[in-house]
Design a protein around this motif. Structure first.
Motif, mmCIF file in Angstrom:
data_model
loop_
_atom_site.group_PDB
_atom_site.id
_atom_site.type_symbol
_atom_site.label_atom_id
_atom_site.label_comp_id
_atom_site.label_asym_id
_atom_site.label_seq_id
_atom_site.Cartn_x
_atom_site.Cartn_y
_atom_site.Cartn_z
ATOM 1 N N GLU A 17 0.827 -1.207 0.000
ATOM 2 C CA GLU A 17 0.000 0.000 0.000
ATOM 3 C C GLU A 17 0.865 1.263 0.000
ATOM 4 O O GLU A 17 0.631 2.193 -0.770
ATOM 5 C CB GLU A 17 -0.930 0.005 1.206
ATOM 6 C CG GLU A 17 -1.822 1.216 1.258
ATOM 7 C CD GLU A 17 -2.777 1.199 2.432
ATOM 8 O OE1 GLU A 17 -3.641 2.084 2.467
ATOM 9 O OE2 GLU A 17 -2.668 0.327 3.312
ATOM 10 N N ALA B 140 2.587 1.767 -3.358
ATOM 11 C CA ALA B 140 1.642 2.216 -4.386
ATOM 12 C C ALA B 140 1.311 3.697 -4.216
ATOM 13 O O ALA B 140 1.285 4.452 -5.195
ATOM 14 C CB ALA B 140 0.367 1.382 -4.328
ATOM 15 N N ILE B 141 1.083 4.117 -2.985
ATOM 16 C CA ILE B 141 0.778 5.527 -2.727
ATOM 17 C C ILE B 141 1.959 6.407 -3.122
ATOM 18 O O ILE B 141 1.793 7.438 -3.789
ATOM 19 C CB ILE B 141 0.399 5.744 -1.253
ATOM 20 C CG1 ILE B 141 -0.956 5.090 -0.966
ATOM 21 C CG2 ILE B 141 0.378 7.229 -0.898
ATOM 22 C CD1 ILE B 141 -1.297 5.002 0.512
ATOM 23 N N GLU C 63 4.299 5.767 -5.234
ATOM 24 C CA GLU C 63 4.509 5.735 -6.685
ATOM 25 C C GLU C 63 3.468 6.592 -7.410
ATOM 26 O O GLU C 63 3.826 7.463 -8.212
ATOM 27 C CB GLU C 63 4.438 4.291 -7.188
ATOM 28 C CG GLU C 63 4.675 4.159 -8.665
ATOM 29 C CD GLU C 63 4.631 2.719 -9.162
ATOM 30 O OE1 GLU C 63 4.942 2.517 -10.351
ATOM 31 O OE2 GLU C 63 4.277 1.808 -8.389
ATOM 32 N N TYR C 64 2.211 6.364 -7.147
ATOM 33 C CA TYR C 64 1.168 7.017 -7.929
ATOM 34 C C TYR C 64 0.852 8.433 -7.446
ATOM 35 O O TYR C 64 0.696 9.336 -8.247
ATOM 36 C CB TYR C 64 -0.095 6.156 -7.960
ATOM 37 C CG TYR C 64 0.152 4.887 -8.733
ATOM 38 C CD1 TYR C 64 0.286 4.909 -10.121
ATOM 39 C CD2 TYR C 64 0.312 3.672 -8.090
ATOM 40 C CE1 TYR C 64 0.547 3.761 -10.843
ATOM 41 C CE2 TYR C 64 0.571 2.510 -8.802
ATOM 42 C CZ TYR C 64 0.694 2.563 -10.171
ATOM 43 O OH TYR C 64 0.965 1.430 -10.872
ATOM 44 N N ASP C 65 0.753 8.618 -6.153
ATOM 45 C CA ASP C 65 0.443 9.952 -5.639
ATOM 46 C C ASP C 65 1.696 10.802 -5.463
ATOM 47 O O ASP C 65 1.649 12.016 -5.604
ATOM 48 C CB ASP C 65 -0.302 9.863 -4.310
ATOM 49 C CG ASP C 65 -1.708 9.295 -4.464
ATOM 50 O OD1 ASP C 65 -2.218 9.273 -5.599
ATOM 51 O OD2 ASP C 65 -2.289 8.884 -3.446
ATOM 52 N N GLY D 96 4.608 10.344 -7.181
ATOM 53 C CA GLY D 96 5.378 10.485 -8.407
ATOM 54 C C GLY D 96 6.737 9.805 -8.388
ATOM 55 O O GLY D 96 7.568 10.069 -9.252
ATOM 56 N N SER E 55 9.427 6.602 -8.757
ATOM 57 C CA SER E 55 9.531 5.373 -9.543
ATOM 58 C C SER E 55 9.138 4.208 -8.635
ATOM 59 O O SER E 55 9.119 4.343 -7.405
ATOM 60 C CB SER E 55 10.964 5.174 -10.031
ATOM 61 O OG SER E 55 11.822 4.903 -8.924
ATOM 62 N N ARG E 56 8.819 3.071 -9.222
ATOM 63 C CA ARG E 56 8.444 1.908 -8.404
ATOM 64 C C ARG E 56 9.587 1.531 -7.464
ATOM 65 O O ARG E 56 9.367 1.212 -6.291
ATOM 66 C CB ARG E 56 8.047 0.722 -9.290
ATOM 67 C CG ARG E 56 7.556 -0.480 -8.521
ATOM 68 C CD ARG E 56 6.296 -0.159 -7.758
ATOM 69 N NE ARG E 56 5.897 -1.280 -6.916
ATOM 70 C CZ ARG E 56 4.800 -1.313 -6.205
ATOM 71 N NH1 ARG E 56 3.971 -0.292 -6.220
ATOM 72 N NH2 ARG E 56 4.504 -2.345 -5.473
ATOM 73 N N ALA F 154 9.796 3.996 -4.623
ATOM 74 C CA ALA F 154 8.637 3.820 -3.749
ATOM 75 C C ALA F 154 8.804 2.586 -2.868
ATOM 76 O O ALA F 154 8.485 2.608 -1.673
ATOM 77 C CB ALA F 154 7.363 3.705 -4.590
#
Length: 57
Positions: free
Chosen positions: A11, A14-15, A17-19, A21, A23-24, A27
């Motif tokens: 979780e 993912a937050i 990475e996506y929120d 910005g 890289s995976r 993150a």
């Protein structure tokens, strides 16, 4: 002894990475450090060792 919380790791990564910005990889490093691991490599190695040994390291 470090015991990873897999759901929290996923979780948080993912937050970040996506929120956030990131890289995976960055993150996952962040999520691993928040659980006391050096980086994502140490985190994933701990899990791999646990799966192979079927016991806590």
């Amino acid at each position: 002894m470090l015991i990873p919380e897999i759901e929290a790791f996923e979780e948080r990564a993912a937050i970040a990475e996506y929120d956030g910005g990131l890289s995976r990889a960055a993150a996952e490093d962040l999520a691993a450090r928040q659980q006391g691991f050096r980086d994502r490599d140490q985190y994933w190695q701990w899990l791999a060792d646990y799966v192979v040994a079927r016991r806590l390291p």
